[in-house]
Design a protein around this motif. Structure first.
Motif, short mmCIF file in Angstrom:
data_model
loop_
_atom_site.label_atom_id
_atom_site.label_comp_id
_atom_site.label_asym_id
_atom_site.label_seq_id
_atom_site.Cartn_x
_atom_site.Cartn_y
_atom_site.Cartn_z
N TRP A 9 -8.68 -5.91 15.67
CA TRP A 9 -7.65 -5.21 14.67
C TRP A 9 -7.05 -4.28 15.40
O TRP A 9 -5.59 -4.55 15.46
CB TRP A 9 -7.55 -4.77 13.32
CG TRP A 9 -7.18 -4.27 12.14
CD1 TRP A 9 -7.31 -2.65 12.02
CD2 TRP A 9 -6.29 -4.55 11.75
NE1 TRP A 9 -6.23 -2.20 11.34
CE2 TRP A 9 -5.05 -3.98 11.52
CE3 TRP A 9 -5.15 -5.80 11.78
CZ2 TRP A 9 -3.73 -3.77 10.58
CZ3 TRP A 9 -3.74 -5.51 10.78
CH2 TRP A 9 -3.09 -5.09 10.31
N GLU A 10 -8.04 -3.69 15.96
CA GLU A 10 -7.69 -2.25 16.77
C GLU A 10 -6.50 -3.01 18.32
O GLU A 10 -5.42 -2.25 18.37
CB GLU A 10 -8.64 -1.82 17.52
CG GLU A 10 -9.36 -0.73 16.17
CD GLU A 10 -10.14 -0.24 16.37
OE1 GLU A 10 -10.80 0.56 17.89
OE2 GLU A 10 -11.15 0.62 15.90
N LYS A 38 8.47 2.86 5.86
CA LYS A 38 7.50 3.23 6.61
C LYS A 38 6.39 3.58 6.60
O LYS A 38 6.15 3.62 7.48
CB LYS A 38 8.68 4.73 7.01
CG LYS A 38 8.02 4.47 8.07
CD LYS A 38 9.88 6.71 8.79
CE LYS A 38 9.07 7.01 9.79
NZ LYS A 38 9.76 8.42 10.03
N PRO A 39 6.08 4.27 4.95
CA PRO A 39 4.60 4.06 4.87
C PRO A 39 3.79 3.54 5.08
O PRO A 39 2.35 3.60 5.73
CB PRO A 39 4.91 5.17 3.35
CG PRO A 39 5.99 5.35 3.41
CD PRO A 39 6.81 4.38 3.56
N THR A 40 3.68 2.61 4.71
CA THR A 40 3.63 0.70 5.46
C THR A 40 3.08 0.69 6.83
O THR A 40 2.16 0.61 7.49
CB THR A 40 3.88 -0.55 4.84
OG1 THR A 40 3.53 -0.51 3.17
CG2 THR A 40 3.46 -1.57 5.16
N LEU A 41 4.19 0.76 7.27
CA LEU A 41 4.06 1.03 8.97
C LEU A 41 3.28 1.66 9.68
O LEU A 41 2.61 1.40 10.25
CB LEU A 41 5.53 0.81 9.15
CG LEU A 41 5.67 1.22 11.14
CD1 LEU A 41 5.40 -0.50 11.38
CD2 LEU A 41 7.00 1.34 11.81
N ILE A 42 3.65 3.29 8.76
CA ILE A 42 2.58 4.18 9.29
C ILE A 42 1.46 4.14 9.45
O ILE A 42 0.72 3.94 10.27
CB ILE A 42 2.67 5.34 8.85
CG1 ILE A 42 4.60 5.74 9.63
CG2 ILE A 42 2.37 6.49 9.01
CD1 ILE A 42 4.85 7.64 8.86
N ARG A 43 0.93 3.44 8.41
CA ARG A 43 -0.41 3.08 7.86
C ARG A 43 -1.00 2.13 9.02
O ARG A 43 -2.22 1.96 10.12
CB ARG A 43 -0.81 2.01 6.10
CG ARG A 43 -0.78 3.71 5.72
CD ARG A 43 -1.36 2.73 3.92
NE ARG A 43 0.12 1.53 3.66
CZ ARG A 43 0.13 2.04 2.66
NH1 ARG A 43 1.47 3.87 2.52
NH2 ARG A 43 1.39 0.74 1.93
N PHE A 44 -0.51 0.41 9.35
CA PHE A 44 -0.42 0.21 10.60
C PHE A 44 -0.84 0.50 11.54
O PHE A 44 -1.68 -0.15 12.03
CB PHE A 44 1.00 -0.90 9.95
CG PHE A 44 1.20 -2.69 11.67
CD1 PHE A 44 0.31 -2.98 10.87
CD2 PHE A 44 1.50 -2.13 12.59
CE1 PHE A 44 -0.11 -4.29 12.11
CE2 PHE A 44 1.52 -3.23 13.55
CZ PHE A 44 0.60 -3.85 13.42
N ASP A 54 0.74 -10.59 4.13
CA ASP A 54 1.75 -10.25 4.39
C ASP A 54 3.37 -9.25 5.09
O ASP A 54 3.47 -9.38 6.13
CB ASP A 54 3.34 -10.93 2.87
CG ASP A 54 4.29 -10.79 3.48
OD1 ASP A 54 4.54 -12.09 3.51
OD2 ASP A 54 4.81 -10.26 2.54
N SER A 55 2.66 -7.68 4.77
CA SER A 55 3.67 -7.22 5.67
C SER A 55 2.74 -7.02 6.89
O SER A 55 3.91 -6.52 8.62
CB SER A 55 2.87 -5.39 4.93
OG SER A 55 3.47 -5.79 3.77
N ALA A 56 2.30 -6.93 7.75
CA ALA A 56 1.24 -7.03 8.80
C ALA A 56 1.86 -7.87 9.66
O ALA A 56 2.49 -7.55 11.31
CB ALA A 56 -0.38 -7.04 8.75
N LEU A 57 2.03 -9.50 9.03
CA LEU A 57 2.43 -10.51 9.05
C LEU A 57 3.63 -10.37 9.87
O LEU A 57 4.47 -10.51 11.22
CB LEU A 57 2.17 -11.72 8.55
CG LEU A 57 0.80 -12.44 8.86
CD1 LEU A 57 1.28 -13.03 7.95
CD2 LEU A 57 0.74 -12.65 10.57
N LYS A 58 4.64 -9.26 8.71
CA LYS A 58 6.18 -8.68 8.98
C LYS A 58 6.43 -8.41 10.24
O LYS A 58 6.89 -8.55 11.22
CB LYS A 58 6.71 -8.73 7.51
CG LYS A 58 6.74 -9.69 7.04
CD LYS A 58 7.77 -8.67 5.21
CE LYS A 58 7.61 -9.80 4.72
NZ LYS A 58 8.17 -8.85 2.83
N ILE A 59 5.66 -7.37 10.30
CA ILE A 59 5.24 -6.47 11.91
C ILE A 59 5.75 -7.39 13.08
O ILE A 59 6.30 -7.22 14.25
CB ILE A 59 4.48 -5.36 11.23
CG1 ILE A 59 5.05 -4.48 10.01
CG2 ILE A 59 4.96 -4.54 12.38
CD1 ILE A 59 3.98 -3.56 9.78
#
Length: 66
Positions: A9-10, A38-44, A54-59
């Motif tokens: 993951w890292e 944006k908070p989701t992207l920051i957490r990523f 799903d969010s990780a794959l979108k990014i």
């Protein structure tokens, strides 16, 4: 030909950050393009796992990593 490939993951997040910066995208711009908050992207980017797959794959798709 067999390659020894480690997909931690890292490592994935570090590569995503590198590509975002190479493409001169801000976090806000990437979040909009990926359709995540944006908070989701920051957490990523902080390598937190409290985001959906799903969010990780979108990014990752926007950055050409899937």
């Amino acid at each position: 030909m067999e390659r020894n490939l480690r997909l931690g993951w890292e490592n994935i997040v570090e590569e995503a950050i590198k590509r975002r910066k190479e493409q001169k995208l801000t976090q806000t711009q990437l979040a909009v393009l990926a359709g995540v908050s944006k908070p989701t992207l920051i957490r990523f980017e902080k390598k937190q796992t409290r985001i959906t797959l799903d969010s990780a794959l979108k990014i990752l798709r926007i950055l050409g990593l899937t």
